[in-house]
Design a protein around this motif. Structure first.
Motif, short mmCIF file in Angstrom:
data_model
loop_
_atom_site.label_atom_id
_atom_site.label_comp_id
_atom_site.label_asym_id
_atom_site.label_seq_id
_atom_site.Cartn_x
_atom_site.Cartn_y
_atom_site.Cartn_z
N LEU A 10 0.81 -1.21 0.00
CA LEU A 10 0.00 0.00 0.00
C LEU A 10 0.85 1.26 0.00
O LEU A 10 0.48 2.25 -0.64
CB LEU A 10 -0.97 0.00 1.18
CG LEU A 10 -2.36 -0.55 0.82
CD1 LEU A 10 -2.29 -2.00 0.41
CD2 LEU A 10 -3.33 -0.35 1.95
N GLN A 12 3.63 1.60 -1.53
CA GLN A 12 4.04 1.76 -2.93
C GLN A 12 2.89 2.29 -3.78
O GLN A 12 3.13 2.92 -4.81
CB GLN A 12 4.54 0.43 -3.49
CG GLN A 12 5.86 0.01 -2.89
CD GLN A 12 6.33 -1.36 -3.36
OE1 GLN A 12 5.59 -2.08 -4.03
NE2 GLN A 12 7.54 -1.72 -2.99
N GLU A 13 1.64 2.03 -3.36
CA GLU A 13 0.47 2.52 -4.10
C GLU A 13 0.09 3.94 -3.69
O GLU A 13 -0.88 4.49 -4.20
CB GLU A 13 -0.73 1.60 -3.86
CG GLU A 13 -0.59 0.23 -4.47
CD GLU A 13 -1.78 -0.66 -4.16
OE1 GLU A 13 -2.92 -0.14 -4.02
OE2 GLU A 13 -1.58 -1.88 -4.06
N TYR A 15 -0.54 5.00 -0.40
CA TYR A 15 -1.25 5.12 0.89
C TYR A 15 -0.25 5.58 1.94
O TYR A 15 0.84 5.03 2.05
CB TYR A 15 -1.84 3.78 1.30
CG TYR A 15 -3.04 3.35 0.48
CD1 TYR A 15 -4.32 3.55 0.95
CD2 TYR A 15 -2.87 2.74 -0.76
CE1 TYR A 15 -5.42 3.15 0.21
CE2 TYR A 15 -3.97 2.34 -1.50
CZ TYR A 15 -5.24 2.55 -1.02
OH TYR A 15 -6.33 2.16 -1.76
N HIS A 64 -11.22 -3.61 -0.72
CA HIS A 64 -11.00 -2.25 -1.21
C HIS A 64 -12.35 -1.54 -1.34
O HIS A 64 -13.31 -2.12 -1.83
CB HIS A 64 -10.32 -2.31 -2.59
CG HIS A 64 -10.20 -0.97 -3.25
ND1 HIS A 64 -11.00 -0.59 -4.29
CD2 HIS A 64 -9.36 0.07 -3.00
CE1 HIS A 64 -10.65 0.63 -4.66
NE2 HIS A 64 -9.67 1.05 -3.90
#
Length: 87
Positions: A10, A12-13, A15, A64
């Motif tokens: 997350l 890396q995404e 968050y 999600h």
């Protein structure tokens, strides 16, 4: 999924906020959040009703929810604890 791998993925995404959420057995009526959320179930179980579909999540599962997505929640007899990434 393991907690450490969840946080790494997350991050890396994009968050940056992580919150530990604990709920007792019961339910929460339909509502929505102003943030996007991905949650790793740590213990117990949660059933989500979103977009006319019900799905049960248990320890190790990830769900999600898009920002603004209406949903209702039901918590199992043992309640539920999850680690939630928000953005």
């Amino acid at each position: 999924m393991e907690r450490e791998a969840f946080v790494q993925a997350l991050t890396q995404e994009g968050y940056s906020e992580f919150v530990l959420v604990t709920r007792e057995a019961g339910a929460l009526a339909e509502h929505s959040h102003s943030f996007e959320a991905k949650a790793l179930i740590l213990s117990g179980e949660i059933e989500l009703l979103a977009a006319g579909e019900e799905r049960l999540y248990r320890a190790g599962d990830v769900f999600h929810l898009a920002a603004g997505q209406p949903h209702a929640e039901r918590y199992g007899a043992q309640g539920v604890q999850s680690l939630v990434g928000r953005r």
